[in-house]
Every structure is written in C-alpha cells, then in structure tokens.
Motif scaffolding. Sequence first.
Motif, mmCIF file in Angstrom:
data_model
loop_
_atom_site.group_PDB
_atom_site.id
_atom_site.type_symbol
_atom_site.label_atom_id
_atom_site.label_comp_id
_atom_site.label_asym_id
_atom_site.label_seq_id
_atom_site.Cartn_x
_atom_site.Cartn_y
_atom_site.Cartn_z
ATOM 1 N N GLY A 47 3.096 5.593 -3.031
ATOM 2 C CA GLY A 47 4.319 6.492 -3.474
ATOM 3 C C GLY A 47 4.007 6.931 -5.037
ATOM 4 O O GLY A 47 4.519 7.784 -5.655
ATOM 5 N N GLU A 48 3.659 5.546 -5.723
ATOM 6 C CA GLU A 48 3.414 5.417 -7.285
ATOM 7 C C GLU A 48 2.393 6.546 -7.774
ATOM 8 O O GLU A 48 2.440 7.225 -8.945
ATOM 9 C CB GLU A 48 3.553 4.233 -7.773
ATOM 10 C CG GLU A 48 4.647 3.391 -7.523
ATOM 11 C CD GLU A 48 4.542 2.052 -7.909
ATOM 12 O OE1 GLU A 48 3.511 1.518 -8.258
ATOM 13 O OE2 GLU A 48 5.444 1.139 -7.638
ATOM 14 N N SER A 49 1.369 6.456 -6.778
ATOM 15 C CA SER A 49 0.219 7.069 -7.430
ATOM 16 C C SER A 49 0.325 8.740 -7.129
ATOM 17 O O SER A 49 -0.569 9.500 -7.791
ATOM 18 C CB SER A 49 -1.047 6.747 -6.674
ATOM 19 O OG SER A 49 -1.134 6.927 -5.091
ATOM 20 N N LEU A 50 1.327 9.285 -6.163
ATOM 21 C CA LEU A 50 1.244 10.648 -6.054
ATOM 22 C C LEU A 50 1.752 11.395 -7.370
ATOM 23 O O LEU A 50 2.620 10.876 -8.037
ATOM 24 C CB LEU A 50 2.174 10.942 -4.949
ATOM 25 C CG LEU A 50 1.639 10.640 -3.436
ATOM 26 C CD1 LEU A 50 3.106 10.806 -2.548
ATOM 27 C CD2 LEU A 50 0.458 11.301 -3.324
ATOM 28 N N PRO A 51 1.329 12.663 -7.459
ATOM 29 C CA PRO A 51 1.603 13.299 -8.919
ATOM 30 C C PRO A 51 3.121 13.782 -8.467
ATOM 31 O O PRO A 51 3.775 14.039 -7.495
ATOM 32 C CB PRO A 51 0.856 14.469 -8.831
ATOM 33 C CG PRO A 51 -0.134 14.406 -7.628
ATOM 34 C CD PRO A 51 0.194 13.245 -6.982
ATOM 35 N N GLU A 52 3.698 13.931 -9.845
ATOM 36 C CA GLU A 52 5.132 14.184 -9.745
ATOM 37 C C GLU A 52 5.226 15.843 -9.664
ATOM 38 O O GLU A 52 5.256 16.509 -10.649
ATOM 39 C CB GLU A 52 5.888 13.732 -11.158
ATOM 40 C CG GLU A 52 6.049 12.297 -11.351
ATOM 41 C CD GLU A 52 7.330 11.928 -10.184
ATOM 42 O OE1 GLU A 52 7.962 12.695 -9.888
ATOM 43 O OE2 GLU A 52 7.330 10.961 -10.039
ATOM 44 N N THR A 53 5.327 16.115 -8.202
ATOM 45 C CA THR A 53 5.441 17.580 -8.049
ATOM 46 C C THR A 53 6.519 17.753 -7.123
ATOM 47 O O THR A 53 7.038 16.949 -6.386
ATOM 48 C CB THR A 53 4.300 18.368 -7.530
ATOM 49 O OG1 THR A 53 3.912 17.875 -6.281
ATOM 50 C CG2 THR A 53 3.055 18.034 -8.544
ATOM 51 N N PRO A 54 7.118 19.175 -7.190
ATOM 52 C CA PRO A 54 8.199 19.376 -5.963
ATOM 53 C C PRO A 54 7.906 19.355 -4.662
ATOM 54 O O PRO A 54 8.687 18.871 -3.818
ATOM 55 C CB PRO A 54 8.791 20.882 -6.435
ATOM 56 C CG PRO A 54 8.246 21.364 -7.804
ATOM 57 C CD PRO A 54 6.941 20.188 -8.130
ATOM 58 N N ALA A 112 0.797 -1.234 -0.116
ATOM 59 C CA ALA A 112 -0.105 -0.028 -0.047
ATOM 60 C C ALA A 112 0.830 1.491 0.046
ATOM 61 O O ALA A 112 0.561 2.089 -0.549
ATOM 62 C CB ALA A 112 -0.933 -0.042 1.224
ATOM 63 N N PHE A 113 1.979 1.271 0.798
ATOM 64 C CA PHE A 113 2.849 2.186 0.839
ATOM 65 C C PHE A 113 3.665 2.658 -0.596
ATOM 66 O O PHE A 113 3.674 3.513 -1.070
ATOM 67 C CB PHE A 113 3.950 2.284 1.825
ATOM 68 C CG PHE A 113 3.466 2.712 3.328
ATOM 69 C CD1 PHE A 113 2.941 3.915 3.668
ATOM 70 C CD2 PHE A 113 3.507 1.762 4.318
ATOM 71 C CE1 PHE A 113 2.414 4.219 4.753
ATOM 72 C CE2 PHE A 113 3.255 2.003 5.682
ATOM 73 C CZ PHE A 113 2.635 3.419 5.958
ATOM 74 N N ALA A 120 10.535 9.098 0.608
ATOM 75 C CA ALA A 120 10.464 8.532 1.797
ATOM 76 C C ALA A 120 9.838 7.159 1.885
ATOM 77 O O ALA A 120 10.055 6.340 2.402
ATOM 78 C CB ALA A 120 9.951 9.626 2.592
ATOM 79 N N LEU A 121 8.527 7.298 1.007
ATOM 80 C CA LEU A 121 7.738 6.122 1.035
ATOM 81 C C LEU A 121 8.421 4.917 0.282
ATOM 82 O O LEU A 121 8.391 3.976 0.646
ATOM 83 C CB LEU A 121 6.377 6.383 0.223
ATOM 84 C CG LEU A 121 5.403 7.387 0.838
ATOM 85 C CD1 LEU A 121 4.332 7.865 0.008
ATOM 86 C CD2 LEU A 121 4.848 6.711 2.045
#
Length: 167
Positions: free
Chosen positions: A141-148, A136-137, A156-157
Amino acid sequence: MQSPNNQRPFHIYGTRDRKTSFGATDFLRANDRLAALMPTALRVGNLQRDVKNILPPMYAGCDVLSFQDAVLTLAVPSSAVAAKLKQQLPKLQASLQKKGWQVDNVRIKIQMRPNVPVREELKPSSLTLPPTAVEAFEELGESLPETPQNAALKAALKRLAERRKNT
C-alpha cells in the motif's frame, strides 16, 4: 398463540420447519371451518411418520401426498428414487397394514423440487494472516504511486492491514 386446552400444537410431518407446522395447526384450530381439516391433517401426519419409520433412510425425501379409498400416493423427488422405491412397495404396504392402515395400493408421483440447500447460519470468515503477510500488505500500500486509480486500492490495503493487526 396457544391452542385450545393449552395443548402444544402438533408437528405436521412433511413440513420442513417445526415452527411452520405449529403455526399451521394453530391456524387450522382457530377457524371453525378449517378446524374440520385437523383430523385429516393429523391422519396424514401419522401416516407420514409411519412411512418414514418403515422405509430406509435413503427415502427420506418421500412424502405422503394423499391417502384416499385405500390408495396411498407418495411424492418422490426423482425418477431414480421412484424406481428404487417400487422395489420397497410390498414391504411398505405389508408393514403399514400391520400398523392398522388399510393400504390396498401405493401410487408414486415424481415431484421435482428446486435444489435449494438448507440454510445454515453463515459464519464470519476466520481467515488469519501471519504478521509477515500483514506487513507485506502494508508495504504494498505504501509503495503504490499516488494516483487516482490507486487511491481505492491503497485505502483497502490500509484497512486490511489495520483489521488484521487488531485480530
């Protein structure tokens, strides 16, 4: 450093750390002027031992401050302990006299100590995550958008998931 005659140094009662008391006795013996303090230190240490043996365990925080002119002065950590200890004084005085100590009077001084816990060895966290939590972690981490703003969180995830897979 060994003490004279290759004797093991004495433990001075009232010190919390045995190494400290051994160092103190070695230090006292090493200097001629300070060596004169050894009989007094040993006498107070023996008296402290006897007081600890006579009093119930709830008074373990009581320490001998001084013993002069047949007056024993005890340090206690709080006024509540002092009030309870006053009830034990006749028994303490009689028991010390049976052991050969000439105690005519016992004084109590309240000495507040900082509330510092005894340092224990810190153990590393033994947190274990089930494989589904690790996955799930990873997915988060993969589902978060690529932003600064997300870069540090994603890193960290990823580290968390990698470490937990290896354990």
